[in-house]
Design an enzyme around this catalytic site. Structure first.
Site, PDB file in Angstrom:
ATOM      1  N   GLU A   1       0.831  -1.208   0.000  1.00 26.42           N
ATOM      2  CA  GLU A   1       0.000   0.000   0.000  1.00 26.42           C
ATOM      3  C   GLU A   1       0.867   1.260   0.000  1.00 26.42           C
ATOM      4  O   GLU A   1       0.624   2.181  -0.757  1.00 26.42           O
ATOM      5  CB  GLU A   1      -0.968   0.038   1.188  1.00 26.42           C
ATOM      6  CG  GLU A   1      -1.901   1.213   1.029  1.00 26.42           C
ATOM      7  CD  GLU A   1      -2.814   1.499   2.194  1.00 26.42           C
ATOM      8  OE1 GLU A   1      -2.618   0.940   3.281  1.00 26.42           O
ATOM      9  OE2 GLU A   1      -3.722   2.316   2.005  1.00 26.42           O
TER      10      GLU A   1
ATOM     11  N   ASP B   1      -1.445  -4.939   2.809  1.00 21.85           N
ATOM     12  CA  ASP B   1      -1.932  -3.721   3.440  1.00 21.85           C
ATOM     13  C   ASP B   1      -1.474  -3.789   4.900  1.00 21.85           C
ATOM     14  O   ASP B   1      -1.948  -4.631   5.664  1.00 21.85           O
ATOM     15  CB  ASP B   1      -3.464  -3.649   3.354  1.00 21.85           C
ATOM     16  CG  ASP B   1      -3.976  -2.256   3.694  1.00 21.85           C
ATOM     17  OD1 ASP B   1      -3.219  -1.500   4.330  1.00 21.85           O
ATOM     18  OD2 ASP B   1      -5.114  -1.944   3.323  1.00 21.85           O
TER      19      ASP B   1
ATOM     20  N   ILE C   1      -1.880  -1.743   7.477  1.00 22.64           N
ATOM     21  CA  ILE C   1      -3.026  -1.492   8.373  1.00 22.64           C
ATOM     22  C   ILE C   1      -4.245  -1.222   7.505  1.00 22.64           C
ATOM     23  O   ILE C   1      -4.358  -0.151   6.897  1.00 22.64           O
ATOM     24  CB  ILE C   1      -2.820  -0.275   9.309  1.00 22.64           C
ATOM     25  CG1 ILE C   1      -1.525  -0.371  10.089  1.00 22.64           C
ATOM     26  CG2 ILE C   1      -4.012  -0.138  10.260  1.00 22.64           C
ATOM     27  CD1 ILE C   1      -1.279   0.808  11.046  1.00 22.64           C
ATOM     28  N   ASP C   2      -5.135  -2.175   7.442  1.00 24.17           N
ATOM     29  CA  ASP C   2      -6.402  -1.914   6.759  1.00 24.17           C
ATOM     30  C   ASP C   2      -7.387  -1.486   7.839  1.00 24.17           C
ATOM     31  O   ASP C   2      -7.648  -2.237   8.790  1.00 24.17           O
ATOM     32  CB  ASP C   2      -6.904  -3.165   6.028  1.00 24.17           C
ATOM     33  CG  ASP C   2      -8.140  -2.833   5.211  1.00 24.17           C
ATOM     34  OD1 ASP C   2      -8.051  -1.948   4.347  1.00 24.17           O
ATOM     35  OD2 ASP C   2      -9.202  -3.424   5.469  1.00 24.17           O
TER      36      ASP C   2
ATOM     37  N   THR D   1      -7.164   2.178   8.535  1.00 24.21           N
ATOM     38  CA  THR D   1      -6.310   3.266   9.057  1.00 24.21           C
ATOM     39  C   THR D   1      -7.133   4.371   9.726  1.00 24.21           C
ATOM     40  O   THR D   1      -6.717   4.918  10.749  1.00 24.21           O
ATOM     41  CB  THR D   1      -5.471   3.882   7.902  1.00 24.21           C
ATOM     42  OG1 THR D   1      -4.953   2.830   7.103  1.00 24.21           O
ATOM     43  CG2 THR D   1      -4.342   4.716   8.430  1.00 24.21           C
TER      44      THR D   1
ATOM     45  N   ASP E   1      -6.440  -4.238  -0.317  1.00 23.48           N
ATOM     46  CA  ASP E   1      -7.619  -4.332   0.566  1.00 23.48           C
ATOM     47  C   ASP E   1      -8.276  -5.709   0.433  1.00 23.48           C
ATOM     48  O   ASP E   1      -8.962  -6.170   1.349  1.00 23.48           O
ATOM     49  CB  ASP E   1      -8.697  -3.307   0.175  1.00 23.48           C
ATOM     50  CG  ASP E   1      -8.218  -1.865   0.223  1.00 23.48           C
ATOM     51  OD1 ASP E   1      -7.530  -1.510   1.179  1.00 23.48           O
ATOM     52  OD2 ASP E   1      -8.551  -1.092  -0.701  1.00 23.48           O
TER      53      ASP E   1
HETATM   54  C1  IPD Z   1      -9.882   1.341   3.623  1.00 20.50           C
HETATM   55  C2  IPD Z   1     -10.736   0.339   4.370  1.00 20.50           C
HETATM   56  C3  IPD Z   1     -12.203   0.713   4.286  1.00 20.50           C
HETATM   57  C4  IPD Z   1     -12.665   0.850   2.861  1.00 20.50           C
HETATM   58  C5  IPD Z   1     -11.789   1.821   2.112  1.00 20.50           C
HETATM   59  C6  IPD Z   1     -10.318   1.430   2.199  1.00 20.50           C
HETATM   60  P1  IPD Z   1      -7.392   1.775   4.564  1.00 20.50           P
HETATM   61  O1  IPD Z   1      -8.515   0.971   3.648  1.00 20.50           O
HETATM   62  O2  IPD Z   1     -10.559  -0.956   3.844  1.00 20.50           O
HETATM   63  O3  IPD Z   1     -13.027  -0.245   4.896  1.00 20.50           O
HETATM   64  O4  IPD Z   1     -13.990   1.295   2.838  1.00 20.50           O
HETATM   65  O5  IPD Z   1     -12.213   1.858   0.770  1.00 20.50           O
HETATM   66  O6  IPD Z   1      -9.534   2.371   1.522  1.00 20.50           O
HETATM   67  O7  IPD Z   1      -7.283   3.145   3.987  1.00 20.50           O
HETATM   68  O8  IPD Z   1      -7.912   1.783   5.938  1.00 20.50           O
HETATM   69  O9  IPD Z   1      -6.160   0.948   4.408  1.00 20.50           O
HETATM   70 CA    CA Z   2      -6.805  -0.721   2.984  1.00 26.32          CA
END
Ligand code: IPD
Ligand code: CA
Length: 265
Positions: A70, A87, A89-90, A92, A215
């Site tokens: 990412e 990823d 930290i998914d 964030t 993701d």
């Molecule tokens: C996000 C999360 C979120 C989703 C967003 C993503 P991030 O990733 O997965 O649930 O709705 O589209 O971008 O930015 O926390 O790594």
């Molecule tokens: Ca993510």
């Protein structure tokens, strides 16, 4: 006792190690140095630290594999067949807001197919893992998608396109249909965990558009190995390229696709 492949053990150990640092940083979330990335997409120092740890540990175990990260982007390896999709930290936004719902996500791709995945939720020490042909698990427990068959008893997870993201009008149409037809809708804030929850039978389905490969990657193999289906909105397998994902148990998946197709018009 379940027997895991060496590569899955490597992935799980790397995720656990990155997760330990994350838990420490989460405890000090107020003090973290946070900078703006894009419109409303935050990157924290914890993100970068976790990605570095993961990259180091996975490279040590498989030096020739490439990466899709990412934060760090594409890193081409000598072995062109294998790539880690990560990823760090998914979730964030949750992390930055002190909401304890985020995960490390590691997918292993071989010749364009995801063959292993780990989604680790460090706060509750929940390790979701799956390998093609070997099943999906949460810690030691085998996972199976839920058996609910009808949309009117289904709880769905989704992601809401927020400030700066495209597709808001279309999402409102999808949401309206889901509000009318399902038992409930959840916006947890981590697409990786949303997919893990489908694999675990906690939600019957999940849909979102505009996602990135990191993701989704690990979640794809988890849902499939738990007996579910993952596709784009047309039922094809372009999820990693298109960023459109519909994941659900076997009974709900076709119904969710029809609901979304009708809603989008
Ligand atoms: C996000 C999360 C979120 C989703 C967003 C993503 P991030 O990733 O997965 O649930 O709705 O589209 O971008 O930015 O926390 O790594
Ligand atoms: Ca993510």
């Amino acid at each position: 006792m379940i027997v895991r492949s060496p590569i899955l053990n490597v992935m799980m150990n790397a995720a656990r190690k990155a997760g330990r640092g994350m838990v420490r940083d989460f405890g000090e979330v107020e003090k973290l140095q946070v900078s703006m990335k894009g419109t409303s997409d935050f990157v924290s120092s914890a993100d970068l630290k976790a990605e570095k740890t993961l990259r180091q540990d996975l490279s040590k175990a498989r030096p020739a594999f490439g990466f899709l990260l990412e934060e760090g982007g594409e890193v081409v390896g000598d072995d062109k067949s294998h790539r880690w999709i990560i990823d760090p930290i998914d979730g964030t936004t949750n992390f930055i807001h002190g909401i304890p719902h985020f995960a490390v996500s590691i997918g292993l791709e071989r010749d364009g197919e995801i063959i292993a995945g780990v989604i680790y939720e460090p706060i509750s020490d929940s390790m979701f893992h799956a390998e093609k042909g070997a099943g999906a698990f949460l810690n030691e427990w085998r996972l199976r998608v839920s058996a609910r068959r009808d949309l009117n008893e289904a709880v769905l997870a989704t992601g809401i396109p927020h400030r700066g993201r495209p597709g808001q009008k279309t999402f409102i149409k999808e949401l309206t249909a889901a509000m009318e037809q399902t038992a409930g809708i959840r916006r947890f804030g981590s697409a990786a965990l949303d997919m893990a929850y489908v694999a675990a039978g906690r939600c019957e389905g999940f849909w979102e558009s505009g996602l990135k490969p990191w993701d989704i990657a690990a979640g794809v193999v988890l849902v499939k190995e738990a007996g579910g289906y993952v596709s784009d909105f047309t039922g094809r397998s372009t999820m990693l390229d298109s960023g459109d994902v519909v994941a659900a148990n076997d009974k709900i998946h076709p119904k969710l696709l029809s609901m979304l197709r009708e809603a989008r018009g």
